[in-house]
Design a protein around this motif. Sequence first.
Motif, PDB file in Angstrom:
ATOM      1  N   LEU A  61      57.198 -72.139  38.290  1.00 24.29           N
ATOM      2  CA  LEU A  61      57.826 -71.468  39.283  1.00 24.29           C
ATOM      3  C   LEU A  61      56.933 -71.082  40.502  1.00 24.29           C
ATOM      4  CD1 LEU A  61      60.533 -69.151  37.354  1.00 24.29           C
ATOM      5  CD2 LEU A  61      60.880 -71.198  38.677  1.00 24.29           C
ATOM      6  N   GLY A  62      55.651 -71.152  40.189  1.00 27.84           N
ATOM      7  CA  GLY A  62      54.639 -70.897  41.108  1.00 27.84           C
ATOM      8  C   GLY A  62      54.551 -69.598  41.681  1.00 27.84           C
ATOM      9  N   SER A  63      54.126 -69.246  42.928  1.00 22.41           N
ATOM     10  CA  SER A  63      53.916 -68.071  43.570  1.00 22.41           C
ATOM     11  C   SER A  63      54.953 -67.749  44.546  1.00 22.41           C
ATOM     12  CB  SER A  63      52.589 -68.031  44.166  1.00 22.41           C
ATOM     13  OG  SER A  63      52.435 -69.161  45.185  1.00 22.41           O
ATOM     14  N   THR A  64      56.307 -68.465  44.425  1.00 26.94           N
ATOM     15  CA  THR A  64      57.266 -68.007  45.428  1.00 26.94           C
ATOM     16  C   THR A  64      57.933 -66.782  44.960  1.00 26.94           C
ATOM     17  OG1 THR A  64      58.662 -69.282  43.773  1.00 26.94           O
ATOM     18  CG2 THR A  64      57.913 -70.754  45.531  1.00 26.94           C
ATOM     19  N   TYR A  65      58.905 -66.362  45.697  1.00 22.17           N
ATOM     20  CA  TYR A  65      59.723 -65.226  45.226  1.00 22.17           C
ATOM     21  C   TYR A  65      60.400 -65.474  44.167  1.00 22.17           C
ATOM     22  CZ  TYR A  65      63.580 -61.949  45.119  1.00 22.17           C
ATOM     23  OH  TYR A  65      64.701 -61.155  44.934  1.00 22.17           O
ATOM     24  N   VAL A  66      61.145 -66.493  43.963  1.00 22.83           N
ATOM     25  CA  VAL A  66      61.665 -66.611  42.731  1.00 22.83           C
ATOM     26  C   VAL A  66      60.707 -66.291  41.464  1.00 22.83           C
ATOM     27  CG1 VAL A  66      62.714 -68.503  41.252  1.00 22.83           C
ATOM     28  CG2 VAL A  66      63.463 -68.282  43.693  1.00 22.83           C
ATOM     29  N   GLY A  67      59.605 -67.077  41.442  1.00 21.74           N
ATOM     30  CA  GLY A  67      58.387 -66.955  40.410  1.00 21.74           C
ATOM     31  C   GLY A  67      58.242 -65.634  40.443  1.00 21.74           C
ATOM     32  N   PHE A  68      57.955 -64.775  41.307  1.00 19.39           N
ATOM     33  CA  PHE A  68      57.623 -63.423  41.137  1.00 19.39           C
ATOM     34  C   PHE A  68      58.879 -62.607  40.600  1.00 19.39           C
ATOM     35  CE2 PHE A  68      58.690 -59.280  43.315  1.00 19.39           C
ATOM     36  CZ  PHE A  68      57.658 -58.612  42.916  1.00 19.39           C
ATOM     37  N   LYS A  69      59.822 -62.904  40.853  1.00 16.86           N
ATOM     38  CA  LYS A  69      61.136 -61.970  40.283  1.00 16.86           C
ATOM     39  C   LYS A  69      61.308 -62.445  38.706  1.00 16.86           C
ATOM     40  CE  LYS A  69      65.358 -64.596  41.352  1.00 16.86           C
ATOM     41  NZ  LYS A  69      66.131 -64.692  40.312  1.00 16.86           N
ATOM     42  N   GLU A  70      60.959 -63.660  38.627  1.00 21.18           N
ATOM     43  CA  GLU A  70      61.286 -64.083  37.198  1.00 21.18           C
ATOM     44  C   GLU A  70      60.136 -63.832  36.026  1.00 21.18           C
ATOM     45  OE1 GLU A  70      63.988 -65.621  35.898  1.00 21.18           O
ATOM     46  OE2 GLU A  70      64.930 -65.351  37.947  1.00 21.18           O
ATOM     47  N   ALA A  71      58.878 -63.897  36.647  1.00 19.41           N
ATOM     48  CA  ALA A  71      57.817 -63.210  35.734  1.00 19.41           C
ATOM     49  C   ALA A  71      57.775 -61.807  35.856  1.00 19.41           C
ATOM     50  CB  ALA A  71      56.390 -63.565  36.860  1.00 19.41           C
ATOM     51  N   LEU A  72      58.260 -60.987  36.894  1.00 15.05           N
ATOM     52  CA  LEU A  72      58.615 -59.501  36.610  1.00 15.05           C
ATOM     53  C   LEU A  72      59.641 -59.478  35.568  1.00 15.05           C
ATOM     54  CD1 LEU A  72      57.840 -56.740  37.355  1.00 15.05           C
ATOM     55  CD2 LEU A  72      59.392 -57.011  39.184  1.00 15.05           C
ATOM     56  N   ALA A  73      60.803 -60.089  35.589  1.00 15.97           N
ATOM     57  CA  ALA A  73      62.025 -60.023  34.571  1.00 15.97           C
ATOM     58  C   ALA A  73      61.536 -60.241  33.183  1.00 15.97           C
ATOM     59  CB  ALA A  73      63.101 -60.962  35.073  1.00 15.97           C
ATOM     60  N   PHE A  74      60.609 -61.194  33.121  1.00 17.63           N
ATOM     61  CA  PHE A  74      59.982 -61.786  31.580  1.00 17.63           C
ATOM     62  C   PHE A  74      59.319 -60.550  31.201  1.00 17.63           C
ATOM     63  CE2 PHE A  74      57.403 -64.021  28.602  1.00 17.63           C
ATOM     64  CZ  PHE A  74      58.341 -64.808  27.912  1.00 17.63           C
ATOM     65  N   LYS A  75      58.407 -59.815  32.134  1.00 21.17           N
ATOM     66  CA  LYS A  75      57.772 -58.806  31.546  1.00 21.17           C
ATOM     67  C   LYS A  75      58.500 -57.375  31.158  1.00 21.17           C
ATOM     68  CE  LYS A  75      54.035 -55.728  31.093  1.00 21.17           C
ATOM     69  NZ  LYS A  75      53.846 -55.679  29.711  1.00 21.17           N
ATOM     70  N   GLU A  76      59.505 -57.520  31.821  1.00 22.93           N
ATOM     71  CA  GLU A  76      60.550 -56.269  31.541  1.00 22.93           C
ATOM     72  C   GLU A  76      61.489 -56.650  30.364  1.00 22.93           C
ATOM     73  OE1 GLU A  76      60.764 -53.379  33.118  1.00 22.93           O
ATOM     74  OE2 GLU A  76      59.147 -53.567  34.666  1.00 22.93           O
ATOM     75  N   SER A  77      62.243 -57.665  30.398  1.00 25.06           N
ATOM     76  CA  SER A  77      63.136 -57.864  29.201  1.00 25.06           C
ATOM     77  C   SER A  77      63.160 -59.250  28.711  1.00 25.06           C
ATOM     78  CB  SER A  77      64.566 -57.493  29.811  1.00 25.06           C
ATOM     79  OG  SER A  77      64.743 -58.562  30.819  1.00 25.06           O
ATOM     80  N   GLN A  78      62.071 -59.924  29.039  1.00 26.46           N
ATOM     81  CA  GLN A  78      62.166 -61.437  28.597  1.00 26.46           C
ATOM     82  C   GLN A  78      63.222 -62.165  29.194  1.00 26.46           C
ATOM     83  OE1 GLN A  78      61.406 -61.668  24.187  1.00 26.46           O
ATOM     84  NE2 GLN A  78      59.229 -61.730  24.645  1.00 26.46           N
ATOM     85  N   GLY A  79      63.721 -61.761  30.201  1.00 26.16           N
ATOM     86  CA  GLY A  79      64.675 -62.234  31.052  1.00 26.16           C
ATOM     87  C   GLY A  79      66.093 -62.325  30.677  1.00 26.16           C
ATOM     88  N   ASN A  80      66.466 -61.081  29.709  1.00 26.38           N
ATOM     89  CA  ASN A  80      67.634 -60.909  29.114  1.00 26.38           C
ATOM     90  C   ASN A  80      68.564 -60.090  30.080  1.00 26.38           C
ATOM     91  OD1 ASN A  80      69.793 -60.018  27.416  1.00 26.38           O
ATOM     92  ND2 ASN A  80      68.586 -60.053  25.360  1.00 26.38           N
ATOM     93  N   TYR A  81      69.716 -60.387  30.522  1.00 25.58           N
ATOM     94  CA  TYR A  81      70.589 -59.652  31.331  1.00 25.58           C
ATOM     95  C   TYR A  81      71.324 -58.696  30.599  1.00 25.58           C
ATOM     96  CZ  TYR A  81      70.354 -63.141  35.284  1.00 25.58           C
ATOM     97  OH  TYR A  81      69.907 -63.772  36.133  1.00 25.58           O
ATOM     98  N   PHE A  82      71.330 -58.661  29.258  1.00 26.58           N
ATOM     99  CA  PHE A  82      72.353 -57.898  28.430  1.00 26.58           C
ATOM    100  C   PHE A  82      71.485 -56.957  27.463  1.00 26.58           C
ATOM    101  CE2 PHE A  82      73.977 -62.190  29.366  1.00 26.58           C
ATOM    102  CZ  PHE A  82      74.925 -61.836  30.377  1.00 26.58           C
ATOM    103  N   ILE A  83      70.562 -56.457  27.904  1.00 21.96           N
ATOM    104  CA  ILE A  83      69.484 -55.591  26.866  1.00 21.96           C
ATOM    105  C   ILE A  83      69.677 -54.307  27.706  1.00 21.96           C
ATOM    106  CG2 ILE A  83      67.383 -56.258  28.174  1.00 21.96           C
ATOM    107  CD1 ILE A  83      66.264 -56.341  25.465  1.00 21.96           C
ATOM    108  N   ILE A  84      69.550 -53.294  26.582  1.00 17.79           N
ATOM    109  CA  ILE A  84      69.186 -51.618  27.141  1.00 17.79           C
ATOM    110  C   ILE A  84      68.145 -51.465  26.188  1.00 17.79           C
ATOM    111  CG2 ILE A  84      70.104 -49.234  27.171  1.00 17.79           C
ATOM    112  CD1 ILE A  84      72.925 -50.604  27.192  1.00 17.79           C
TER     113      ILE A  84
END
Length: 210
Positions: A61-84
């Motif tokens: 995903l490189g250094s694009t905005y998409v790369g940024f948000k997906e890297a941040l999401a992976f750190k936060e929740s491993q990219g899981n939409y349905f987690i609390i």
Amino acid sequence: MRKWMRIIYPLTMMLLLAGFGTSSNIEVKVPKTLIVLKPTPVLYPKSSIEINETNIVPPFLGSTYVGFKEALAFKESQGNYFIINTFGYLGKYQFGIGTLQLMGVYNASRFLNDPRLQEKVFRTNIARNKWILRRDIHWFVGKKIKGIVITESGILAAAHLAGPGNVKKFLRTNGNIDYKDAYGTGLSDYMRKFSGYDVSTVMALRNPKV
């Protein structure tokens, strides 16, 4: 005679080779030392590859905005939409109820079950933080604080973790006030980990709503 030899010789060789291939009386024994009884770890050159939390990011995903948000999401929740998480933070980007209300979202259950809404909220929140921190982005990007090169994406990632107010305190005290969340992750950790992404496609907006 030569003609017969030309015919007989190839046939003889074929029969001999076939005999070697079809013998069923040969028992092959594998030495005990070579028998695999259970799975074994795969070895790799650890001196040249270091696997740790700071370099596990979504690939390609490189250094694009998409790369940024997906890297941040992976750190936060491993990219899981349905987690609390254990502190009640919701979804792929781990938003708190208070932040959702600022974005105009009041139904936590709907938010948790709507990936499109989560993506909209994330971008809206980035736009809001970018507006609040616009002066700090102008003043501090390119400078070094506590060994960290300050970048716009690092500032916005830190604001996602700790809120824009805490980011201002960190920058304006030269890193002496470094907020940490309940899991011990520091604002400076996010500023370092998420530096260098291109988030220029997100426009700074004052009080945006979803």
